[in-house]
Design a protein around this motif. Sequence first.
Motif, PDB file in Angstrom:
ATOM      1  N   GLY A 146      37.462  75.048  29.085  1.00  0.00           N
ATOM      2  CA  GLY A 146      36.256  74.821  29.872  1.00  0.00           C
ATOM      3  C   GLY A 146      35.526  76.117  30.178  1.00  0.00           C
ATOM      4  O   GLY A 146      34.298  76.191  30.098  1.00  0.00           O
ATOM      5  N   ILE A 147      36.288  77.164  30.537  1.00  0.00           N
ATOM      6  CA  ILE A 147      35.678  78.463  30.816  1.00  0.00           C
ATOM      7  C   ILE A 147      35.067  79.042  29.551  1.00  0.00           C
ATOM      8  O   ILE A 147      33.993  79.659  29.572  1.00  0.00           O
ATOM      9  N   GLU A 148      35.762  78.837  28.420  1.00  0.00           N
ATOM     10  CA  GLU A 148      35.233  79.324  27.142  1.00  0.00           C
ATOM     11  C   GLU A 148      33.924  78.622  26.797  1.00  0.00           C
ATOM     12  O   GLU A 148      32.993  79.244  26.269  1.00  0.00           O
ATOM     13  N   LYS A 149      33.829  77.325  27.100  1.00  0.00           N
ATOM     14  CA  LYS A 149      32.588  76.588  26.849  1.00  0.00           C
ATOM     15  C   LYS A 149      31.459  77.134  27.719  1.00  0.00           C
ATOM     16  O   LYS A 149      30.317  77.252  27.266  1.00  0.00           O
ATOM     17  N   LEU A 150      31.798  77.447  28.976  1.00  0.00           N
ATOM     18  CA  LEU A 150      30.798  78.062  29.856  1.00  0.00           C
ATOM     19  C   LEU A 150      30.372  79.408  29.292  1.00  0.00           C
ATOM     20  O   LEU A 150      29.179  79.744  29.281  1.00  0.00           O
ATOM     21  N   GLY A 151      31.350  80.193  28.802  1.00  0.00           N
ATOM     22  CA  GLY A 151      31.030  81.482  28.189  1.00  0.00           C
ATOM     23  C   GLY A 151      30.162  81.324  26.955  1.00  0.00           C
ATOM     24  O   GLY A 151      29.220  82.107  26.741  1.00  0.00           O
ATOM     25  N   ASP A 152      30.470  80.323  26.131  1.00  0.00           N
ATOM     26  CA  ASP A 152      29.658  80.067  24.932  1.00  0.00           C
ATOM     27  C   ASP A 152      28.229  79.686  25.308  1.00  0.00           C
ATOM     28  O   ASP A 152      27.263  80.100  24.652  1.00  0.00           O
ATOM     29  N   TRP A 153      28.104  78.875  26.376  1.00  0.00           N
ATOM     30  CA  TRP A 153      26.779  78.458  26.831  1.00  0.00           C
ATOM     31  C   TRP A 153      25.975  79.675  27.305  1.00  0.00           C
ATOM     32  O   TRP A 153      24.790  79.826  26.973  1.00  0.00           O
ATOM     33  N   LEU A 154      26.632  80.524  28.103  1.00  0.00           N
ATOM     34  CA  LEU A 154      25.969  81.740  28.567  1.00  0.00           C
ATOM     35  C   LEU A 154      25.609  82.651  27.396  1.00  0.00           C
ATOM     36  O   LEU A 154      24.557  83.297  27.402  1.00  0.00           O
ATOM     37  N   LYS A 155      26.502  82.691  26.418  1.00  0.00           N
ATOM     38  CA  LYS A 155      26.270  83.525  25.245  1.00  0.00           C
ATOM     39  C   LYS A 155      25.011  83.082  24.511  1.00  0.00           C
ATOM     40  O   LYS A 155      24.185  83.906  24.090  1.00  0.00           O
ATOM     41  N   ARG A 156      24.845  81.756  24.374  1.00  0.00           N
ATOM     42  CA  ARG A 156      23.645  81.227  23.693  1.00  0.00           C
ATOM     43  C   ARG A 156      22.394  81.461  24.523  1.00  0.00           C
ATOM     44  O   ARG A 156      21.357  81.875  24.002  1.00  0.00           O
ATOM     45  N   LYS A 157      22.494  81.187  25.815  1.00  0.00           N
ATOM     46  CA  LYS A 157      21.331  81.293  26.690  1.00  0.00           C
ATOM     47  C   LYS A 157      20.836  82.729  26.828  1.00  0.00           C
ATOM     48  O   LYS A 157      19.646  82.955  27.088  1.00  0.00           O
TER      49      LYS A 157
END
Length: 232
Positions: free
Chosen positions: A87-98
């Motif tokens: 879940g944290i990795e998904k949040l990190g991926d989202w931030l990475k894209r944004k």
Amino acid sequence: MGTLINVALILAGGIIGLLFGKWIKSEVQDTLMTANGVAVLFLSIGGVMSRMLSANESGISQNGIMMMIVSLSAGTLIGELLHIQTGIEKLGDWLKRKTGSQKDSSFLNAFISATCTVCIGAMAVVGSIQDGVSGDFTTLLAKGILDAVIIMIMTASLGKGCIFSALPVAIFQGSITLIAHFAGSFMTENALAHLSYVGNILIFCVGINLVWKKEIRVANMLPAIVIAALWP
């Protein structure tokens, strides 16, 4: 105000580290990262030993061993089943894209390492409770200064992903402050001692990841601090 100040100091430390990190050679960054990891290791060891060992007339005795083992084992099992790290990795991926950081290969690792370092620990919980109950944010101010230094060094070494650890800190500490404000002081001294004990062990695991480039899924061990706080 405590959490807002903490977040602001994390952002300030991260921005300083990002600006000066560009002028530091990769070899120096690696050394800084190792040095930071060693500092985290010794800080956590000190925290654990202060709770684990006590001196008496018969010598030095160990405390809370069963609590530690059960909390770490059961908490890690729960975390693995819940896939908290994912879940944290998904949040990190989202931030990475944004943030347009798709080409930054170290973004996710930086975000997770920094988040686990500044979110785990008794200071975050105790300081948030104090801020919510009495408006005393001195503990969070002290934590924010420490976090600023840590994130500055980590950002210079790992990259801008570390700066975004401010978001989980805002959510985690802000939630505790709000609950404490409306529910009063709900954490006993015993619960805080256990939380500090196990929390410092998790921080030690973060230090291992930083120094030896291991992949201990520290985020999946986070439920251990909840079990420790509930231990009688």
